[in-house]
Scaffold this motif. Structure first.
Motif, PDB file in Angstrom:
ATOM      1  N   THR A 152      -7.462  80.712  80.111  1.00 58.24           N
ATOM      2  CA  THR A 152      -7.334  79.307  79.751  1.00 58.24           C
ATOM      3  C   THR A 152      -6.193  79.129  78.763  1.00 58.24           C
ATOM      4  O   THR A 152      -6.103  79.885  77.797  1.00 58.24           O
ATOM      5  CB  THR A 152      -8.661  78.836  79.108  1.00 58.24           C
ATOM      6  N   ASN A 153      -5.372  78.151  79.013  1.00 54.97           N
ATOM      7  CA  ASN A 153      -4.269  77.844  78.103  1.00 54.97           C
ATOM      8  C   ASN A 153      -4.847  77.265  76.810  1.00 54.97           C
ATOM      9  O   ASN A 153      -5.493  76.217  76.835  1.00 54.97           O
ATOM     10  CB  ASN A 153      -3.345  76.821  78.786  1.00 54.97           C
TER      11      ASN A 153
ATOM     12  N   TYR B  18      -4.571  73.486  75.946  1.00 57.41           N
ATOM     13  CA  TYR B  18      -5.169  72.445  76.784  1.00 57.41           C
ATOM     14  C   TYR B  18      -5.784  71.326  75.950  1.00 57.41           C
ATOM     15  O   TYR B  18      -6.371  71.570  74.897  1.00 57.41           O
ATOM     16  CB  TYR B  18      -6.284  73.044  77.656  1.00 57.41           C
ATOM     17  N   THR B  19      -5.689  70.118  76.488  1.00 56.42           N
ATOM     18  CA  THR B  19      -6.426  68.994  75.901  1.00 56.42           C
ATOM     19  C   THR B  19      -7.875  69.103  76.389  1.00 56.42           C
ATOM     20  O   THR B  19      -8.184  69.873  77.311  1.00 56.42           O
ATOM     21  CB  THR B  19      -5.853  67.649  76.376  1.00 56.42           C
TER      22      THR B  19
ATOM     23  N   GLU C  11      -8.256  68.608  80.201  1.00 57.45           N
ATOM     24  CA  GLU C  11      -7.823  69.741  81.022  1.00 57.45           C
ATOM     25  C   GLU C  11      -8.811  70.899  80.923  1.00 57.45           C
ATOM     26  O   GLU C  11      -9.144  71.545  81.920  1.00 57.45           O
ATOM     27  CB  GLU C  11      -6.430  70.195  80.562  1.00 57.45           C
ATOM     28  N   LEU C  12      -9.288  71.148  79.703  1.00 55.10           N
ATOM     29  CA  LEU C  12     -10.230  72.256  79.487  1.00 55.10           C
ATOM     30  C   LEU C  12     -11.546  71.999  80.217  1.00 55.10           C
ATOM     31  O   LEU C  12     -12.089  72.887  80.880  1.00 55.10           O
ATOM     32  CB  LEU C  12     -10.485  72.442  77.988  1.00 55.10           C
TER      33      LEU C  12
ATOM     34  N   GLN D 272     -11.444  72.798  83.876  1.00 55.65           N
ATOM     35  CA  GLN D 272     -11.406  74.226  84.194  1.00 55.65           C
ATOM     36  C   GLN D 272     -12.768  74.895  83.957  1.00 55.65           C
ATOM     37  O   GLN D 272     -13.218  75.706  84.761  1.00 55.65           O
ATOM     38  CB  GLN D 272     -10.326  74.915  83.362  1.00 55.65           C
TER      39      GLN D 272
ATOM     40  N   THR E  64      -1.197  68.791  77.903  1.00 48.67           N
ATOM     41  CA  THR E  64      -0.578  69.883  77.153  1.00 48.67           C
ATOM     42  C   THR E  64       0.899  69.566  76.934  1.00 48.67           C
ATOM     43  O   THR E  64       1.519  68.900  77.764  1.00 48.67           O
ATOM     44  CB  THR E  64      -0.646  71.173  77.994  1.00 48.67           C
TER      45      THR E  64
END
Length: 554
Positions: A106-107, A110-111, A114-115, A118, A525
């Motif tokens: 996971t980046n 991420y906002t 977005e999180l 995922q 992001t």
């Protein structure tokens, strides 16, 4: 249909046409082999602190034992890692894999939106997060299946006194750690300590088990999890190792890892390939701090570095970079986005080493083509298909075309993903009945088997090596009540290769550029945020009303 392989005649000396995919049944077996051979050599270092292969063995098995023994996770359960490059990252990655579980990379930037997508899509059970991003996890937790959160500070594995100092500076001086509270969360160090009380059971890991759910955007704009199996990644490690093995020496390498380990490029090219070679990965936590990065490079003699064009360009334009001792450097590998000739030429002039361009995709674990390591200078090609890999160019009707003709680049090999997680229709669109992965990149092959990217078939935007999907940007901007219509396109950008531009038709005349930027910051992001915002009275469309992004680009 039989395929010609003109590239084999142009392989560098010592590179085999095929690799042994079955030498290692899984990623943990690669790790165990490295531990046996290089136990006392440093495996990873970060901010001046190194851990050996022996220490990586102990720490990762404690983490694996914690996940199985304390949390009772079952084979195949998903565990998300939300960390920048730090020592906790490889410890957690190898711990999860040794436990027979699946890593969801996971980046950390991420906002919440977005999180949440995922975590929900992957059905993640456990999240490991850096304190700096704990507030984002806190926001979405209630809407996910996550049942345990493990937290850690950047300094937690740096030892005393450095670790506590780093944590104090980040929290109290730089104010980079927002307040957050997650019920029942456990510290990473406490999880390791709890795991040390359990014996790690022997876990039967099958080569076809999914090792990573590696999320990548789709033309639909929704991020999809590419299922990368142990076999996919071991194969790609073997392929890349055979290719670079002509210049790389076992037990003697130090590679600079500035690209994030959550990105498929660094995950395979740095983490796995150099583990096989018994190399040391120097983890750079914040490569955006270019002066700090250059300082680190001056301190640390290195033999190899990977990166994207923007990274190399940034280094070349940072004072002091040209004063580094490049005599140990043997390999510079560029990928993730097109390498620009000007950057490659300047890199060679400053370092004395050719910047070798490679090409890959998340879906190919990632390497598919690499230029020969003995390349004298930049050639503008993405290289030759690597061992055990076939590549071809197909026209619109799916027919293979000959040298010099432009069509869609298609790849076949043991590194091609199993498919997209829980998306059979998307998988069928990407991988045809004959097993060819359609890359969406328009390319041509020359007589010698070198491939050249001509253009992208999709409207995808490539910012510093990260895929940005216009649909996602448009969906986010369209959430604003003042927006009537929006289109997102990529425009050339000197630093990032491409930047996101949005063209908006207003519903509310009072809508401003600043309002759009503030909304984007909250929901996207950094690299996905539009750099250029243009307002128009209407958008160009086809007769069926489809927005013509190409016209906006041109």
């Amino acid at each position: 249909m039989s395929i010609e392989r003109p590239w084999l005649a142009h392989y560098p000396e010592g590179v085999p046409a095929q690799i042994d995919v079955d030498e290692f049944p899984s990623i943990p077996s690669v790790l165990e082999s490295a531990i046996r051979t290089y136990r006392d050599r440093p495996a990873f270092s970060n901010m001046g602190k190194a851990i050996t292969y022996g220490e990586l063995d102990t720490l990762s098995s404690h983490f694996a034992a914690y996940l199985l023994g304390e949390l009772g996770l079952k084979k195949g359960d998903r565990v998300a890692i939300m960390l920048p490059n730090c020592l906790q990252h490889p410890v957690a990655t190898f711990g999860i894999l040794r436990a027979g579980l699946t890593v969801v990379n996971t980046n950390p930037m991420y906002t919440a939106r977005e999180l949440k997508h995922q975590l929900v899509d992957s059905g993640t059970s456990v999240v490991l997060v850096l304190d700096n991003f704990g507030d984002v996890v806190e926001k979405v937790l209630a809407d996910t299946q996550v049942r345990k959160v493990i937290t850690t500070g950047l300094g937690d594995m740096l030892g005393f006194p450095k670790g506590p100092v780093v944590n104090f500076v980040l929290k109290h001086l730089k104010k980079m750690v927002p307040e957050y509270h997650i019920d029942g969360a456990i510290r990473f160090r406490d999880a390791l300590s709890a795991g040390s009380k359990h014996k790690l059971p022997s876990v039967n890991i099958n080569p076809e088990d999914t090792a990573f759910l590696q999320y990548t955007g789709g033309t639909t704009g929704v991020a999809k999890g590419a299922m990368l199996t142990h076999r996919n990644l071991v194969a790609n490690m073997q392929q890349a190792a055979a290719w670079i093995g002509t210049v790389i020496r076992y037990g003697e390498e130090t590679i600079i890892t500035a690209l994030p380990l959550y990105h498929i490029f660094a995950l395979t090219a740095n983490n796995l390939v150099f583990m096989k070679f018994g190399g040391k990965n120097v983890l750079i936590t914040n490569p955006r701090d270019m002066p700090g990065f250059v300082k680190e490079l001056k301190r640390q003699p290195f033999t190899a570095i990977t990166g994207v064009n923007t990274l190399f360009n940034g280094l070349l334009n940072t004072p002091g970079f040209d004063e580094i001792d490049f005599s140990p450097l043997r390999m510079t590998l560029g990928g993730g986005m097109a390498v620009q000739r000007a950057v490659a030429d300047r890199w060679q002039k400053v370092t004395g080493v050719t910047l070798v361009e490679a090409y890959g995709l998340t879906e190919t674990s990632p390497a598919a083509c690499i230029n020969p390591m003995d390349l004298v200078e930049y050639n503008g090609a993405i290289g030759l298909p690597i061992p055990s890999t076939d590549a071809c160019i197909k026209d619109e009707s799916g027919r293979m075309v000959g040298a010099g003709e432009v069509g869609e680049l298609c790849i076949k090999g043991p590194q091609v993903m199993k498919g997209y997680w829980q998306r059979p229709e998307e998988t069928a669109k990407a991988i045809d009945a004959d097993g060819w992965l359609h890359t969406g990149d328009m390319a041509r092959m020359d007589e010698q088997g070198f491939f050249y990217i001509v253009d992208r078939k999709k409207d995808m935007i490539l910012v510093s090596g990260f895929n940005v999907y216009p649909n996602e940007i448009e969906d986010v901007i369209a959430m604003m009540p003042g927006v009537l219509e929006v289109a997102a396109v990529g425009v050339p950008d000197e630093k990032a290769g491409e930047a996101v531009k949005v063209v908006i038709v207003k519903k509310d005349p009072g809508l401003t550029e600043d309002m759009v930027k503030a909304h984007a910051r909250e929901n996207l992001t950094g690299y996905k945020q539009p750099k250029i915002i243009e307002f128009r009275d209407e958008l160009p469309k086809t007769n069926v009303g489809k927005i013509l992004r190409r016209e906006l680009r041109d």
